[in-house]
Scaffold this motif. Structure first.
Motif, mmCIF file in Angstrom:
data_model
loop_
_atom_site.group_PDB
_atom_site.id
_atom_site.type_symbol
_atom_site.label_atom_id
_atom_site.label_comp_id
_atom_site.label_asym_id
_atom_site.label_seq_id
_atom_site.Cartn_x
_atom_site.Cartn_y
_atom_site.Cartn_z
ATOM 1 N N GLU A 194 -6.846 -11.738 -27.682
ATOM 2 C CA GLU A 194 -7.918 -10.825 -28.095
ATOM 3 C C GLU A 194 -8.872 -10.702 -26.916
ATOM 4 O OE1 GLU A 194 -9.426 -10.511 -31.849
ATOM 5 O OE2 GLU A 194 -7.798 -11.585 -32.837
ATOM 6 N N ILE A 195 -8.867 -9.532 -26.283
ATOM 7 C CA ILE A 195 -9.733 -9.333 -25.119
ATOM 8 C C ILE A 195 -11.043 -8.679 -25.535
ATOM 9 C CG2 ILE A 195 -7.865 -9.239 -23.430
ATOM 10 C CD1 ILE A 195 -8.119 -6.175 -23.489
ATOM 11 N N PHE A 196 -12.055 -8.895 -24.721
ATOM 12 C CA PHE A 196 -13.381 -8.323 -24.953
ATOM 13 C C PHE A 196 -13.678 -7.358 -23.813
ATOM 14 C CE2 PHE A 196 -13.127 -12.534 -26.791
ATOM 15 C CZ PHE A 196 -13.395 -12.239 -28.118
ATOM 16 N N LEU A 197 -14.059 -6.161 -24.161
ATOM 17 C CA LEU A 197 -14.276 -5.115 -23.162
ATOM 18 C C LEU A 197 -15.679 -4.532 -23.220
ATOM 19 C CD1 LEU A 197 -10.883 -3.225 -23.646
ATOM 20 C CD2 LEU A 197 -11.498 -4.740 -21.764
ATOM 21 N N GLU A 198 -16.674 -5.347 -23.537
ATOM 22 C CA GLU A 198 -18.034 -4.826 -23.617
ATOM 23 C C GLU A 198 -18.407 -4.116 -22.314
ATOM 24 O OE1 GLU A 198 -18.810 -8.678 -24.080
ATOM 25 O OE2 GLU A 198 -17.889 -8.565 -26.045
ATOM 26 N N ASN A 199 -18.755 -2.855 -22.443
ATOM 27 C CA ASN A 199 -19.193 -2.029 -21.314
ATOM 28 C C ASN A 199 -18.174 -1.943 -20.186
ATOM 29 O OD1 ASN A 199 -21.690 -1.605 -22.608
ATOM 30 N ND2 ASN A 199 -22.410 -3.584 -21.840
ATOM 31 N N LYS A 200 -16.932 -2.267 -20.445
ATOM 32 C CA LYS A 200 -15.898 -2.223 -19.412
ATOM 33 C C LYS A 200 -15.271 -0.830 -19.390
ATOM 34 C CE LYS A 200 -12.819 -5.380 -17.264
ATOM 35 N NZ LYS A 200 -13.640 -5.299 -16.115
ATOM 36 N N LYS A 201 -15.130 -0.302 -18.219
ATOM 37 C CA LYS A 201 -14.517 1.006 -18.017
ATOM 38 C C LYS A 201 -13.283 0.831 -17.145
ATOM 39 C CE LYS A 201 -17.784 3.202 -20.172
ATOM 40 N NZ LYS A 201 -17.565 3.346 -21.584
ATOM 41 N N ALA B 285 -7.311 0.940 -27.975
ATOM 42 C CA ALA B 285 -5.864 0.936 -27.724
ATOM 43 C C ALA B 285 -5.485 -0.243 -26.833
ATOM 44 C CB ALA B 285 -5.449 2.251 -27.062
ATOM 45 N N LEU B 286 -6.298 -0.515 -25.814
ATOM 46 C CA LEU B 286 -6.001 -1.621 -24.918
ATOM 47 C C LEU B 286 -6.082 -2.954 -25.659
ATOM 48 C CD1 LEU B 286 -5.223 -2.395 -22.050
ATOM 49 C CD2 LEU B 286 -7.657 -2.611 -21.534
ATOM 50 N N LYS B 287 -7.112 -3.119 -26.476
ATOM 51 C CA LYS B 287 -7.228 -4.350 -27.265
ATOM 52 C C LYS B 287 -6.007 -4.531 -28.167
ATOM 53 C CE LYS B 287 -12.279 -4.364 -27.559
ATOM 54 N NZ LYS B 287 -13.412 -4.250 -28.477
ATOM 55 N N ARG B 288 -5.582 -3.447 -28.836
ATOM 56 C CA ARG B 288 -4.421 -3.501 -29.724
ATOM 57 C C ARG B 288 -3.153 -3.874 -28.956
ATOM 58 N NH1 ARG B 288 -0.884 0.147 -30.036
ATOM 59 N NH2 ARG B 288 -2.214 1.860 -29.332
ATOM 60 N N GLU B 289 -2.928 -3.216 -27.846
ATOM 61 C CA GLU B 289 -1.711 -3.463 -27.062
ATOM 62 C C GLU B 289 -1.669 -4.879 -26.498
ATOM 63 O OE1 GLU B 289 1.062 -1.789 -26.451
ATOM 64 O OE2 GLU B 289 0.550 0.092 -27.437
ATOM 65 N N ILE C 108 -2.851 3.287 -21.496
ATOM 66 C CA ILE C 108 -3.806 2.317 -20.980
ATOM 67 C C ILE C 108 -3.019 1.067 -20.600
ATOM 68 C CG2 ILE C 108 -5.968 3.017 -22.057
ATOM 69 C CD1 ILE C 108 -3.638 0.522 -23.677
ATOM 70 N N ARG C 109 -3.477 0.392 -19.570
ATOM 71 C CA ARG C 109 -2.815 -0.834 -19.144
ATOM 72 C C ARG C 109 -3.875 -1.816 -18.649
ATOM 73 N NH1 ARG C 109 2.202 -0.234 -20.091
ATOM 74 N NH2 ARG C 109 3.249 1.726 -19.776
ATOM 75 N N ALA C 110 -3.564 -3.094 -18.805
ATOM 76 C CA ALA C 110 -4.462 -4.150 -18.336
ATOM 77 C C ALA C 110 -3.870 -4.800 -17.099
ATOM 78 C CB ALA C 110 -4.658 -5.206 -19.425
ATOM 79 N N VAL C 111 -4.696 -4.914 -16.084
ATOM 80 C CA VAL C 111 -4.330 -5.677 -14.895
ATOM 81 C C VAL C 111 -5.075 -6.996 -15.039
ATOM 82 C CG1 VAL C 111 -4.326 -5.748 -12.386
ATOM 83 C CG2 VAL C 111 -4.113 -3.546 -13.568
#
Length: 185
Positions: A71-78, A59-63, A23-26
């Protein structure tokens, strides 16, 4: 979700034993700047592997917490983009052998404006430390040339570069409003 598949050698996925899911964050700012990382001489987006039993979002939050102190928030994020590469004779770092490999990477597009890097909370792994892992902000229009002009000796660079470049191209389409299929939220 946009799916991009590379299979230069026409490998059959079911016959490949080595499979890696990442997983990666842009992370992109309102001024079209993105966060890139350099690890072992390779440019890539922040993120990494998914541990056994871990959800992609966890995994994305951890990385991201580990690599950026955020600390990112990914509510309903795909994921917005998935890149799958079927690679013959991939130079595997862990086994130090060449193996046929399927690498699937899920990219989440996240507005950077809601976050700021907290260097005091970064907790890199020993591998990341020894691989001189760093992150930096770069204008999206300069990111491709940075990757294309990379002169690293790392044999895995061509696979990571190809993946990062296609994600940057897709992101440029979004930023230029050429593609309306998905958006950054």
């Amino acid at each position: 979700m946009k799916e991009i598949i590379y299979n230069d050698d026409n490998l059959v996925e079911d016959k490949i034993i080595k499979k890696q899911t990442k997983i990666r964050a842009v992370l992109i700012s309102s001024k079209n700047k993105i966060i890139l990382a350099n690890y072992n001489g390779v440019y890539l987006f922040p993120g990494g592997g998914i541990e056994d039993g871990e959800l992609k979002e966890d995994a994305l939050k951890r990385e991201i917490k580990q690599e950026l102190g955020i600390e990112i928030f990914l509510e309903n994020k795909k994921p917005s983009i998935v890149v799958k590469q079927l690679i013959k004779n991939y130079p595997d770092r862990k086994s130090n052998c060449n193996v046929d490999r399927v690498s699937t990477t899920y990219y989440y597009l996240i507005e950077l404006n809601n976050y700021s890097i907290n260097s005091e909370k970064i907790s890199l792994t020993e591998s990341e430390k020894s691989g001189n892992f760093i992150t930096f902000l770069v204008d999206i229009n300069n990111a491709s040339s940075l990757i294309l002009n990379n002169r690293t000796e790392n044999p895995r660079n061509k696979y990571f570069a190809r993946e990062a470049l296609v994600v940057i191209q897709e992101l440029q389409k979004i930023c230029n409003r050429e593609e309306k299929d998905f958006e950054i939220k």
